[in-house]
Design a protein around this motif. Structure first.
Motif, PDB file in Angstrom:
ATOM      1  N   LYS A 134       0.821  -1.101   0.086  1.00 52.83           N
ATOM      2  CA  LYS A 134       0.006   0.041   0.003  1.00 52.83           C
ATOM      3  C   LYS A 134       0.992   1.215   0.021  1.00 52.83           C
ATOM      4  O   LYS A 134       2.088   1.040   0.613  1.00 52.83           O
ATOM      5  N   PRO A 135       0.528   2.291  -0.598  1.00 50.39           N
ATOM      6  CA  PRO A 135       1.275   3.325  -0.974  1.00 50.39           C
ATOM      7  C   PRO A 135       1.362   4.497   0.393  1.00 50.39           C
ATOM      8  O   PRO A 135       0.299   4.148   1.170  1.00 50.39           O
ATOM      9  N   ASP A 136       2.397   5.008   0.550  1.00 53.65           N
ATOM     10  CA  ASP A 136       2.592   5.875   1.584  1.00 53.65           C
ATOM     11  C   ASP A 136       1.390   7.189   1.283  1.00 53.65           C
ATOM     12  O   ASP A 136       0.831   7.111   0.450  1.00 53.65           O
ATOM     13  N   ALA A 137       1.067   8.065   2.214  1.00 55.88           N
ATOM     14  CA  ALA A 137      -0.003   9.155   2.262  1.00 55.88           C
ATOM     15  C   ALA A 137       0.385  10.214   1.011  1.00 55.88           C
ATOM     16  O   ALA A 137      -0.424  10.344  -0.005  1.00 55.88           O
ATOM     17  N   ALA A 138       1.794  10.378   0.694  1.00 55.70           N
ATOM     18  CA  ALA A 138       2.056  11.313  -0.369  1.00 55.70           C
ATOM     19  C   ALA A 138       1.869  10.546  -1.570  1.00 55.70           C
ATOM     20  O   ALA A 138       1.367  11.093  -2.622  1.00 55.70           O
ATOM     21  N   THR A 139       2.334   9.282  -1.735  1.00 55.80           N
ATOM     22  CA  THR A 139       2.029   8.629  -2.963  1.00 55.80           C
ATOM     23  C   THR A 139       0.714   8.469  -3.320  1.00 55.80           C
ATOM     24  O   THR A 139       0.395   8.671  -4.573  1.00 55.80           O
ATOM     25  N   GLN A 140      -0.087   8.064  -2.335  1.00 57.88           N
ATOM     26  CA  GLN A 140      -1.561   7.844  -2.797  1.00 57.88           C
ATOM     27  C   GLN A 140      -2.005   9.189  -2.957  1.00 57.88           C
ATOM     28  O   GLN A 140      -2.774   9.089  -4.083  1.00 57.88           O
ATOM     29  N   ALA A 141      -1.848  10.348  -2.551  1.00 63.11           N
ATOM     30  CA  ALA A 141      -2.236  11.608  -2.819  1.00 63.11           C
ATOM     31  C   ALA A 141      -1.861  11.921  -4.459  1.00 63.11           C
ATOM     32  O   ALA A 141      -2.601  12.479  -5.185  1.00 63.11           O
ATOM     33  N   ARG A 142      -0.656  11.829  -4.747  1.00 67.45           N
ATOM     34  CA  ARG A 142      -0.136  11.927  -6.023  1.00 67.45           C
ATOM     35  C   ARG A 142      -1.054  11.056  -7.177  1.00 67.45           C
ATOM     36  O   ARG A 142      -1.414  11.346  -8.434  1.00 67.45           O
ATOM     37  N   TYR A 143      -1.293   9.673  -6.773  1.00 73.97           N
ATOM     38  CA  TYR A 143      -2.018   8.948  -7.689  1.00 73.97           C
ATOM     39  C   TYR A 143      -3.308   9.532  -7.893  1.00 73.97           C
ATOM     40  O   TYR A 143      -3.978   9.340  -8.734  1.00 73.97           O
ATOM     41  N   ILE A 144      -4.207   9.655  -6.638  1.00 74.22           N
ATOM     42  CA  ILE A 144      -5.602   9.876  -6.655  1.00 74.22           C
ATOM     43  C   ILE A 144      -5.647  11.427  -7.473  1.00 74.22           C
ATOM     44  O   ILE A 144      -6.551  11.426  -8.470  1.00 74.22           O
ATOM     45  N   ARG A 145      -4.443  12.368  -7.350  1.00 72.19           N
ATOM     46  CA  ARG A 145      -4.664  13.458  -8.301  1.00 72.19           C
ATOM     47  C   ARG A 145      -4.446  13.105  -9.688  1.00 72.19           C
ATOM     48  O   ARG A 145      -5.123  13.526 -10.546  1.00 72.19           O
ATOM     49  N   ALA A 175      -7.225  13.764 -12.400  1.00 74.27           N
ATOM     50  CA  ALA A 175      -7.055  14.629 -13.550  1.00 74.27           C
ATOM     51  C   ALA A 175      -7.580  13.959 -15.001  1.00 74.27           C
ATOM     52  O   ALA A 175      -7.699  14.745 -16.027  1.00 74.27           O
ATOM     53  N   ILE A 176      -7.652  12.625 -15.011  1.00 77.28           N
ATOM     54  CA  ILE A 176      -7.915  11.881 -16.183  1.00 77.28           C
ATOM     55  C   ILE A 176      -9.335  12.178 -16.031  1.00 77.28           C
ATOM     56  O   ILE A 176     -10.202  12.432 -16.945  1.00 77.28           O
ATOM     57  N   ASP A 177     -10.296  11.693 -15.014  1.00 78.98           N
ATOM     58  CA  ASP A 177     -11.480  11.837 -14.918  1.00 78.98           C
ATOM     59  C   ASP A 177     -11.724  11.821 -13.554  1.00 78.98           C
ATOM     60  O   ASP A 177     -11.740  10.560 -12.961  1.00 78.98           O
ATOM     61  N   PRO A 178     -12.555  12.507 -13.074  1.00 77.30           N
ATOM     62  CA  PRO A 178     -12.871  12.464 -11.583  1.00 77.30           C
ATOM     63  C   PRO A 178     -13.759  11.268 -11.295  1.00 77.30           C
ATOM     64  O   PRO A 178     -13.880  10.719  -9.899  1.00 77.30           O
ATOM     65  N   GLY A 179     -14.768  10.823 -12.130  1.00 74.33           N
ATOM     66  CA  GLY A 179     -15.341   9.541 -11.882  1.00 74.33           C
ATOM     67  C   GLY A 179     -14.579   8.145 -11.590  1.00 74.33           C
ATOM     68  O   GLY A 179     -15.078   7.352 -11.115  1.00 74.33           O
ATOM     69  N   ILE A 180     -13.280   8.455 -11.854  1.00 74.50           N
ATOM     70  CA  ILE A 180     -12.521   6.950 -11.689  1.00 74.50           C
ATOM     71  C   ILE A 180     -12.507   6.578 -10.277  1.00 74.50           C
ATOM     72  O   ILE A 180     -12.703   5.625  -9.757  1.00 74.50           O
ATOM     73  N   VAL A 181     -12.057   7.721  -9.491  1.00 76.68           N
ATOM     74  CA  VAL A 181     -11.887   7.497  -8.038  1.00 76.68           C
ATOM     75  C   VAL A 181     -13.291   7.623  -7.437  1.00 76.68           C
ATOM     76  O   VAL A 181     -13.674   6.911  -6.431  1.00 76.68           O
ATOM     77  N   ASP A 182     -14.100   8.550  -7.950  1.00 75.43           N
ATOM     78  CA  ASP A 182     -15.637   8.680  -7.439  1.00 75.43           C
ATOM     79  C   ASP A 182     -15.819   8.651  -5.998  1.00 75.43           C
ATOM     80  O   ASP A 182     -16.753   8.024  -5.410  1.00 75.43           O
ATOM     81  N   GLY A 183     -14.994   9.310  -5.553  1.00 77.03           N
ATOM     82  CA  GLY A 183     -14.794   9.672  -3.850  1.00 77.03           C
ATOM     83  C   GLY A 183     -14.543   8.532  -2.902  1.00 77.03           C
ATOM     84  O   GLY A 183     -14.507   8.591  -1.593  1.00 77.03           O
ATOM     85  N   ASP A 184     -13.984   7.226  -3.678  1.00 81.06           N
ATOM     86  CA  ASP A 184     -13.511   6.190  -2.841  1.00 81.06           C
ATOM     87  C   ASP A 184     -12.140   5.945  -3.144  1.00 81.06           C
ATOM     88  O   ASP A 184     -11.715   4.957  -3.986  1.00 81.06           O
ATOM     89  N   GLU A 185     -11.203   6.469  -2.475  1.00 77.60           N
ATOM     90  CA  GLU A 185      -9.819   6.537  -2.626  1.00 77.60           C
ATOM     91  C   GLU A 185      -9.211   5.222  -2.328  1.00 77.60           C
ATOM     92  O   GLU A 185      -8.464   4.538  -3.011  1.00 77.60           O
ATOM     93  N   ASP A 186      -9.716   4.485  -1.232  1.00 77.76           N
ATOM     94  CA  ASP A 186      -9.322   3.171  -1.072  1.00 77.76           C
ATOM     95  C   ASP A 186      -9.537   1.830  -2.010  1.00 77.76           C
ATOM     96  O   ASP A 186      -8.793   1.408  -2.334  1.00 77.76           O
TER      97      ASP A 186
END
Length: 144
Positions: free
Chosen positions: A58-69, A73-84
């Motif tokens: 599992k990524p650390d917090a900084a890596t996870q934040a970069r990944y989610i960003r 940036a591609i499409d907010p629907g990909i994450v759809d509010g569920d980062e985990d």
């Protein structure tokens, strides 16, 4: 006839053995605290199995934040509010990248199947899937 005798003697010996294994009436044994067995499985074997399959930790917090960003940036629907869920799917996608390093079409196809949302139940399409693969690869498993 000899066979019947042998079977009977074996049954008697087994019964005697089992009765000898019965519980003791000794109060000291009954009052002794029961020992809880230590867990036989630890997180290390699971992590080793995941690493062998190409699933990164599992990524650390900084890596996870970069990944989610990157995904947003591609499409907010990909994450759809569920980062985990996005991280879990990304780690699984790393396994695909690891197992099919030269097969970009397979990586994109599996990303399209893996990354879905309520508004995109069939995935985000084959035009978007390679961008998802790139975001996963560069942020979660750059060593593959």
């Amino acid at each position: 006839m000899n066979r019947r005798i042998a079977v009977t003697l074996t049954a008697v010996a087994l019964a005697a053995t089992l009765s000898a294994c019965g519980s003791s009436d000794d109060d000291s044994e009954a009052s002794a605290p029961k020992k809880t067995p230590a867990p036989s499985a630890s997180a290390a074997p699971a992590a080793d199995a995941e690493a062998a399959a190409g699933i990164p930790p599992k990524p650390d917090a900084a890596t996870q934040a970069r990944y989610i960003r990157a995904l947003n940036a591609i499409d907010p629907g990909i994450v759809d509010g569920d980062e985990d869920k996005a991280v879990s799917r990304g780690r699984d996608q790393c396994s695909t990248i690891h197992n099919f390093p030269k097969d970009a079409a397979k990586q994109a196809d599996l990303a399209n199947q893996r990354f879905t949302s309520p508004s995109h139940p069939e995935g985000f399409g084959m035009a978007t899937a390679p961008r998802i693969v790139k975001a996963v690869h560069s942020n979660l498993c750059p060593d593959f």
